[in-house]
Design a protein around this motif. Structure first.
Motif: not given
Length: 353
Positions: A181, A270, A302, A304, A307, A309
């Motif tokens: 991120a 992320s 979040v 996505r 992501a 993360k």
């Protein structure tokens, strides 16, 4: 004429021997064909990080991961030289030093790592780069991760290790803590790889998770390093370790606390903030700076599906994300062919943890 029991047994044994010989011969042939791709022999690697090369903190957050990576790379035949920040430079991103004086410092390696690279051409030399007018000391500020790459490739490796030309690869890490991120932008570990690809040198960053207690155990660093060495071997065998269109940011999950790492996934940075900086006013008017995991705020959410993360922190997968130096929004991507090939390798051929 039907065979007797004795002859049938002899025929079965003969068939097994023939099949075994064929399999062994095929294995030998395959080994002969691929042996040159089963190591990093002949590869000159500059190793750096943003945690320093000190390895002195009790929680092992100041360079322990670097020594595990050094050990793993030398074990598979690479010629490794370490030029890392003298003191911790975490969070320095792509920062560089524009003036002043730099010094090169060394430290005595502990018994655990001193012999790891004894058979390598450069013996795994380890240097720390500080910004000081006097020799590096306990109070000397470290050069930034980007500084170490620029210094190394613009004379440092020649002077200190007698290397001619640039390294074949820059490896940065293994960082104490995952760089996902918004931490990717802050990360000096990743920043070092940006400095490398700006000079057309291939680069890979590795980061290791902490355990639940916030400590960075040897098991996490060692797993990152061992898998990372196999990952680099795989990329090399596919002819993908020479491209410098983009760097790779690799995050390895926590395997302490009875957890297991899951297969590598091709991810994106992320959109949900991971590290949250905050500032607390003190009675004297100053502000104490601190950082914590982002939670409970809209900026932490979040959206996505790929992501990094989520995949590494929540699902315990290894994540691989391509990182580019070009910050131009919506600019056409250079190196689409290389990108597709590396993505395919990660998804189909990356080593299992």
């Amino acid at each position: 004429m039907p065979l007797s029991p004795h002859r049938r047994r002899f025929a079965r044994i003969a068939a097994v021997l023939i099949l075994t010989a064929a399999l062994v011969g095929g294995a030998v042939s395959a080994t002969a064909h691929t042996s040159k791709h089963q190591s990093l022999r002949g590869l000159k690697i500059l190793l750096t990080n943003d945690d320093s090369m000190q390895d002195a903190r009790p929680n092992q957050s100041d360079g322990r991961g670097l020594y595990e990576i050094r050990k793993a790379l030398c074990a598979v035949g690479a010629d490794v030289v370490v030029i890392a920040p003298w003191s911790v430079q975490s969070g320095r991103g792509t920062a560089v030093t524009n003036s002043g004086t730099m010094q090169v410092g060394t430290k005595e390696l502990g018994a655990k790592y001193v012999n790891d690279c004894k058979d390598a051409p450069s013996k795994g030399l380890v240097f720390g780069l500080c910004v000081d007018i006097a020799p590096c000391s306990a109070t000397s500020p470290g050069a930034t991760p980007s500084d170490t790459v620029k210094f190394a490739t613009r004379g440092g490796l020649h002077d200190l290790a007698n290397w001619e030309g640039e390294p074949d690869l820059v490896v940065s890490g293994s960082n104490s803590g995952n760089n996902v991120a918004n931490s990717v932008t802050d990360s000096g570990t990743v920043g070092a790889t940006i400095a490398a690809i700006e000079d057309d040198i291939p680069a890979v960053a590795f980061s290791s998770a902490s355990n639940a207690a916030g400590v960075f155990p040897d098991s996490n660093y060692a797993a990152t390093a061992e898998w990372g060495a196999r990952f680099l071997i795989g990329l090399r065998s596919e002819g993908l370790l020479k491209q410098s269109k983009f760097a790779l940011n690799v995050n390895y999950p926590n395997i302490d606390d009875d957890k297991k790492a899951k297969k590598a996934v091709w991810a994106s940075i992320s959109d949900g903030m991971f590290a949250f900086h905050y500032y607390t006013r003190q009675p004297d008017g100053s502000y104490a700076v601190a950082i914590k995991l982002c939670s409970g705020l809209p900026t932490c959410e979040v959206t996505r599906p790929d992501a990094d993360k989520v995949w590494v922190i929540d699902k315990n997968h290894i994540t691989v994300v391509p990182i580019n130096w070009d910050r131009t929004y919506a600019h056409s991507v250079d190196g689409k062919r290389e990108l597709a090939k590396v993505k395919s390798f990660v998804e189909k051929k990356a080593p299992r943890p």
